[in-house]
Design an enzyme around this catalytic site. Structure first.
Site, PDB file in Angstrom:
ATOM      1  N   ARG A 101       0.869  -1.179   0.000  1.00  0.00           N
ATOM      2  CA  ARG A 101       0.000   0.000   0.000  1.00  0.00           C
ATOM      3  C   ARG A 101       0.907   1.230   0.000  1.00  0.00           C
ATOM      4  O   ARG A 101       1.695   1.420   0.923  1.00  0.00           O
ATOM      5  CB  ARG A 101      -0.913  -0.005   1.229  1.00  0.00           C
ATOM      6  CG  ARG A 101      -1.651   1.313   1.417  1.00  0.00           C
ATOM      7  CD  ARG A 101      -2.774   1.237   2.410  1.00  0.00           C
ATOM      8  NE  ARG A 101      -3.937   0.573   1.829  1.00  0.00           N
ATOM      9  CZ  ARG A 101      -5.190   0.706   2.277  1.00  0.00           C
ATOM     10  NH1 ARG A 101      -5.444   1.476   3.319  1.00  0.00           N
ATOM     11  NH2 ARG A 101      -6.182   0.066   1.698  1.00  0.00           N
ATOM     12  N   HIS A 128      -7.311   0.857  -6.645  1.00  0.00           N
ATOM     13  CA  HIS A 128      -7.547   0.020  -5.456  1.00  0.00           C
ATOM     14  C   HIS A 128      -8.186  -1.285  -5.951  1.00  0.00           C
ATOM     15  O   HIS A 128      -9.362  -1.537  -5.724  1.00  0.00           O
ATOM     16  CB  HIS A 128      -8.446   0.761  -4.466  1.00  0.00           C
ATOM     17  CG  HIS A 128      -8.444   0.191  -3.086  1.00  0.00           C
ATOM     18  ND1 HIS A 128      -7.694  -0.919  -2.716  1.00  0.00           N
ATOM     19  CD2 HIS A 128      -9.110   0.593  -1.958  1.00  0.00           C
ATOM     20  CE1 HIS A 128      -7.903  -1.175  -1.433  1.00  0.00           C
ATOM     21  NE2 HIS A 128      -8.752  -0.280  -0.959  1.00  0.00           N
ATOM     22  N   GLN A 131     -10.225  -3.761  -3.589  1.00  0.00           N
ATOM     23  CA  GLN A 131     -11.548  -3.308  -3.163  1.00  0.00           C
ATOM     24  C   GLN A 131     -12.580  -3.510  -4.271  1.00  0.00           C
ATOM     25  O   GLN A 131     -13.718  -3.915  -4.021  1.00  0.00           O
ATOM     26  CB  GLN A 131     -11.488  -1.824  -2.774  1.00  0.00           C
ATOM     27  CG  GLN A 131     -12.808  -1.263  -2.287  1.00  0.00           C
ATOM     28  CD  GLN A 131     -13.217  -1.796  -0.927  1.00  0.00           C
ATOM     29  OE1 GLN A 131     -12.443  -1.758   0.010  1.00  0.00           O
ATOM     30  NE2 GLN A 131     -14.451  -2.297  -0.804  1.00  0.00           N
ATOM     31  N   ASP A 220     -17.121   7.448  -1.855  1.00  0.00           N
ATOM     32  CA  ASP A 220     -15.851   7.253  -1.146  1.00  0.00           C
ATOM     33  C   ASP A 220     -15.505   8.605  -0.530  1.00  0.00           C
ATOM     34  O   ASP A 220     -16.096   9.641  -0.895  1.00  0.00           O
ATOM     35  CB  ASP A 220     -14.779   6.795  -2.158  1.00  0.00           C
ATOM     36  CG  ASP A 220     -13.421   6.512  -1.535  1.00  0.00           C
ATOM     37  OD1 ASP A 220     -13.347   6.343  -0.297  1.00  0.00           O
ATOM     38  OD2 ASP A 220     -12.427   6.459  -2.288  1.00  0.00           O
ATOM     39  N   CYS A 260     -16.556   1.952   0.186  1.00  0.00           N
ATOM     40  CA  CYS A 260     -15.413   1.078   0.481  1.00  0.00           C
ATOM     41  C   CYS A 260     -14.969   1.185   1.930  1.00  0.00           C
ATOM     42  O   CYS A 260     -14.270   0.299   2.417  1.00  0.00           O
ATOM     43  CB  CYS A 260     -14.255   1.390  -0.467  1.00  0.00           C
ATOM     44  SG  CYS A 260     -13.597   3.057  -0.261  1.00  0.00           S
ATOM     45  N   ARG A 288     -13.679  -8.423   1.088  1.00  0.00           N
ATOM     46  CA  ARG A 288     -12.236  -8.214   0.866  1.00  0.00           C
ATOM     47  C   ARG A 288     -11.488  -9.510   1.127  1.00  0.00           C
ATOM     48  O   ARG A 288     -10.601  -9.903   0.386  1.00  0.00           O
ATOM     49  CB  ARG A 288     -11.709  -7.110   1.801  1.00  0.00           C
ATOM     50  CG  ARG A 288     -12.291  -5.717   1.565  1.00  0.00           C
ATOM     51  CD  ARG A 288     -11.853  -5.167   0.227  1.00  0.00           C
ATOM     52  NE  ARG A 288     -10.409  -5.146   0.123  1.00  0.00           N
ATOM     53  CZ  ARG A 288      -9.621  -4.153   0.575  1.00  0.00           C
ATOM     54  NH1 ARG A 288     -10.173  -3.076   1.085  1.00  0.00           N
ATOM     55  NH2 ARG A 288      -8.314  -4.211   0.444  1.00  0.00           N
TER      56      ARG A 288
HETATM   57  N1   CP Z   1     -11.376   0.041   2.125  1.00  0.00           N
HETATM   58  C1   CP Z   1     -10.104  -0.059   2.570  1.00  0.00           C
HETATM   59  O1   CP Z   1      -9.145  -0.282   1.838  1.00  0.00           O
HETATM   60  O2   CP Z   1     -10.007   0.092   3.925  1.00  0.00           O
HETATM   61  P1   CP Z   1      -8.665   0.271   4.764  1.00  0.00           P
HETATM   62  O3   CP Z   1      -8.067   1.598   4.390  1.00  0.00           O
HETATM   63  O4   CP Z   1      -9.113   0.210   6.204  1.00  0.00           O
HETATM   64  O5   CP Z   1      -7.728  -0.854   4.436  1.00  0.00           O
HETATM   65  N1  NVA Z   2      -9.866   6.850  -1.788  1.00  0.00           N
HETATM   66  C1  NVA Z   2      -9.542   6.406  -0.449  1.00  0.00           C
HETATM   67  C2  NVA Z   2      -9.804   4.940  -0.304  1.00  0.00           C
HETATM   68  C3  NVA Z   2      -9.595   4.423   1.109  1.00  0.00           C
HETATM   69  C4  NVA Z   2      -9.788   2.960   1.208  1.00  0.00           C
HETATM   70  C5  NVA Z   2      -8.110   6.747  -0.129  1.00  0.00           C
HETATM   71  O1  NVA Z   2      -7.239   6.550  -0.980  1.00  0.00           O
HETATM   72  O2  NVA Z   2      -7.857   7.214   0.991  1.00  0.00           O
END
Ligand code: CP
Ligand code: NVA
Length: 301
Positions: A101, A128, A131, A220, A260, A288
């Site tokens: 990540r 992502h 997700q 989101d 999400c 997930r």
């Molecule tokens: N939706 C998602 O990726 O959640 P987190 O940021 O908690 O991993």
């Molecule tokens: N768009 C958001 C998604 C979080 C799961 C971010 O990148 O923070």
């Protein structure tokens, strides 16, 4: 399939196969005897916060017989400037897979290239994919395999963020209609739309037009991780796109709302709407685990 770096890089058949395997793994949870990751260690290398992604991958790797190893970037030499390619070459000699990540998409690509081990994008600024696979699995459960594709799906708010982009590529690969509703500055660039080249993805600054007749309405956060310093200046323009009861009065009569998570109640979604649609939203979160186990089984082969 060696890596999962983006939805863009998958084809429709690969997505359908992952979803079918995810369904099977969900049904068989606790009875699934195969341990495709037995004897393996998978590194989770995270530069950004996470609840769902970290937990679902740690549980998923363990359930498939492997050992997850969480590495917060700030505690590694990456945090002190060691290049991604050097870290990749080291980890590639020690662990069996990496779940990353981070910010730039180029970092997961660089890691995959230099490590030589299976690499999964656990969220970048660009996509992502994990997700989206969970969300597609949820759509299949709610509406039946493939039948949801004839429905209109809307994505409201920051329609240029990682979630929106992964939805766009999913629409292109699977052939469903996606309406993006957001303020002008947050719509996808002409360059991205040209690259996508998909007439099924439509953009509008009119929130009612975006949700009109939609069966699934996604949203989101308006402020993705890494954009925190834009919070004050960015938020105001998004309020017309808030998913609230009034906006949903324009959607199809029997609609679902997806998020999400994490959700910011009172901003992109109201508390009332989130709670009314909590079943679907928390099923997305649960899925997930199942979708990612399908990814792990597929790329560990
Ligand atoms: N939706 C998602 O990726 O959640 P987190 O940021 O908690 O991993
Ligand atoms: N768009 C958001 C998604 C979080 C799961 C971010 O990148 O923070």
């Amino acid at each position: 399939m060696k890596n999962l770096l983006s939805i863009e890089e998958l084809n429709g058949e690969q997505i359908r196969e992952l979803l079918a395997l995810g369904r099977k793994l969900k049904e068989e949870r606790g009875r699934h005897a195969a341990q495709p990751l037995a004897g393996q260690t998978w590194a989770l290398i995270f530069s950004k916060s996470s609840t769902r992604t970290r937990v679902s991958f740690e549980v998923g790797v363990s359930e498939l017989g492997g050992r997850p190893m969480f590495l917060s970037v700030s505690d590694t030499q990456l945090g002190r400037g060691e290049p991604v390619r050097d870290t990749a070459r080291v980890l590639g000699r020690m662990v069996h897979g990496a779940i990353i990540r981070t910010y730039a998409q180029s970092e997961v690509q660089e890691f995959a290239e230099h490590s030589g081990i299976p690499t999964i994008n656990a969220l970048t600024d660009q996509e992502h994919p994990c997700q989206i696979l969970a969300d597609l699995l949820t759509l299949e459960e709610l509406y039946g395999v493939n039948s949801w594709k004839s429905m209109k799906i809307a994505f409201m708010g920051d329609t240029n963020n990682n979630m929106a982009r992964s939805w766009m590529w999913a629409a292109k690969r699977l052939g469903f209609t996606l309406a993006l509703g957001g303020p002008q500055h947050a719509l996808p660039s002409d360059e991205l739309l040209a690259q996508l080249n998909c007439p099924d993805v439509v953009c509008t600054t009119d929130p009612v037009e975006a949700v009109r007749g939609a069966t699934v309405i996604n949203t989101d956060t308006w402020i993705s991780m890494g954009q925190e310093n834009e919070k004050g200046s960015k938020e105001k323009a998004f309020f017309p796109y808030q998913v609230n009861r009034e906006l949903l009065s324009h959607a199809a009569p029997k609609h679902s709302v997806f998020h999400c998570l994490p959700a910011y109640r009172g901003y992109e979604i109201t508390d009332e709407v989130l709670e009314a649609h909590a079943d679907a939203i928390f099923t997305e979160a649960e899925n997930r685990l199942h979708a990612q186990k399908a990814v792990l089984c597929t790329i560990a082969q």
